[in-house]
Design an enzyme around this catalytic site. Structure first.
Site, short mmCIF file in Angstrom:
data_model
loop_
_atom_site.label_atom_id
_atom_site.label_comp_id
_atom_site.label_asym_id
_atom_site.label_seq_id
_atom_site.Cartn_x
_atom_site.Cartn_y
_atom_site.Cartn_z
N THR A 51 -5.09 2.22 10.03
CA THR A 51 -4.63 1.32 11.07
C THR A 51 -3.29 1.80 11.62
OG1 THR A 51 -5.75 -0.53 9.99
CG2 THR A 51 -4.08 -1.07 11.62
N ASP A 104 0.82 -1.21 0.00
CA ASP A 104 0.00 0.00 0.00
C ASP A 104 0.86 1.26 0.00
OD1 ASP A 104 0.91 -0.60 2.57
OD2 ASP A 104 -0.88 0.16 3.57
#
Length: 247
Positions: free
Chosen positions: A120, A96
Site C-alpha cells: 500500500t 509492521d
C-alpha cells in the site's frame, strides 16, 4: 513450541504458524472468527497480534479463548524488543515497519540492512548492524499513485496494475494510459533504486531485503543483489514473541 503470528494490514491480514522457529503455514485471514477457527485447528502455545489499522484488543481477546499461553498485543512504543528502537516517535511508528526490522536483524546478524516493503505504501527502513532500527522513509505505493492521479485530476483515467508484472513498461508512453503507466511504474522503480544507491553510498556493505505485495514487480527491476522475503513481518513478530516469552 508452536507459535501463531497475526499481521493486520491496510489491504490484507495474514497469519503465520511457526513450529520450533520454522514457518510452516501462512495464509490470508479476513475476520476474527476465521482466525479463531484457524487457531483451534493449529493449537499454538503462544500468539502475537499486530495491526496498522485497528486496535488489536478484539483479536487478542478471541485468541485467548483457545491459546493456553501468552497472547501478546504488539505495541511499538512499549513492547520489549530484541533490538534497539531509535525512532524518534515510537508511538507513531507502524507495527509492521518495526516487526520487519526485527525480522531483518534476525535473518542478517551483525549486518547493515535496508528493508524495502512495497505494498500500500513503499516503506524503506534501515537497520544498523542487526541491533538498531533508525527509521527510513514512507511514500505512496503503486496503486495509491494510480488512484491519486485519477482522483485529483479531471480527466486522467484510473489505470490498473499490469496483469503481467514481469512485462517491460515502455519508458515513453505513446498515449495517456501509457504515459501514466510509465510515470507511476518506471518512476517508482527509479525512486527505489535511487534510495538503494544513496544508502549504499553511506553503507557500502549494505544488504537489501524486499518484502510486500508488490515485491514481484520490483524484484527484477532493482539494482544489485536483493533478498526477497515475503514473510518478513511475520518472522519479526515471531522473534518479538519469543523474546517476550523467554524473558
Amino acid at each position: 513450541m508452536r507459535i501463531l503470528t497475526v499481521d493486520i494490514g491496510n489491504t490484507a491480514s495474514k497469519y503465520g504458524c511457526f513450529e520450533n522457529g520454522v514457518l510452516h503455514e501462512t495464509a490470508a485471514v479476513q475476520t476474527v472468527e476465521q482466525l479463531l477457527h484457524i487457531a483451534e485447528r493449529l493449537q499454538p502455545r503462544h500468539a502475537i497480534v499486530s495491526s496498522v489499522v485497528e486496535p488489536t484488543t478484539a483479536w487478542a481477546t478471541e485468541l485467548q479463548r483457545v491459546v493456553p499461553g501468552q497472547v501478546l498485543e504488539f505495541l511499538p512504543a512499549t513492547t520489549p524488543l530484541p533490538i534497539r528502537n531509535a525512532y524518534g516517535t515510537p508511538q507513531t511508528l507502524g507495527a509492521d515497519r518495526l516487526a520487519a526490522a526485527v525480522g531483518a536483524a534476525w535473518l542478517r546478524p551483525n549486518a547493515d540492512t535496508l528493508i524495502l516493503d512495497v505494498g500500500t505504501a513503499i516503506k524503506c527502513d534501515w537497520v544498523e548492524g542487526s541491533h538498531t532500527f533508525w527509521g527510513g522513509s514512507i511514500a505512496p505505493g503503486l496503486r495509491l499513485r494510480f488512484q491519486a492521479l485519477h482522483t485529483f485530476t479531471e480527466r486522467l483515467p484510473l489505470i490498473e496494475m499490469p496483469a503481467d508484472l514481469g512485462a517491460p513498461v515502455p519508458l515513453t508512453g505513446a498515449d495517456t494510459q501509457g504515459a501514466i503507466r510509465s510515470g507511476v511504474l518506471n518512476g517508482a522503480v527509479a525512486e527505489v533504486n535511487g534510495l538503494i544507491d544513496s544508502y549504499r553510498a553511506q553503507h557500502p556493505n549494505l544488504g537489501v531485503i524486499l518484502a510486500g505485495g508488490d515485491a514481484n514487480f520490483f524484484q527484477p527491476r532493482l539494482k544489485g543483489r536483493i533478498f526477497v522475503i515475503p514473510e518478513l513481518v511475520l518472522i519479526g513478530l515471531h522473534r518479538i514473541l519469543v523474546h517476550n516469552v523467554e524473558e
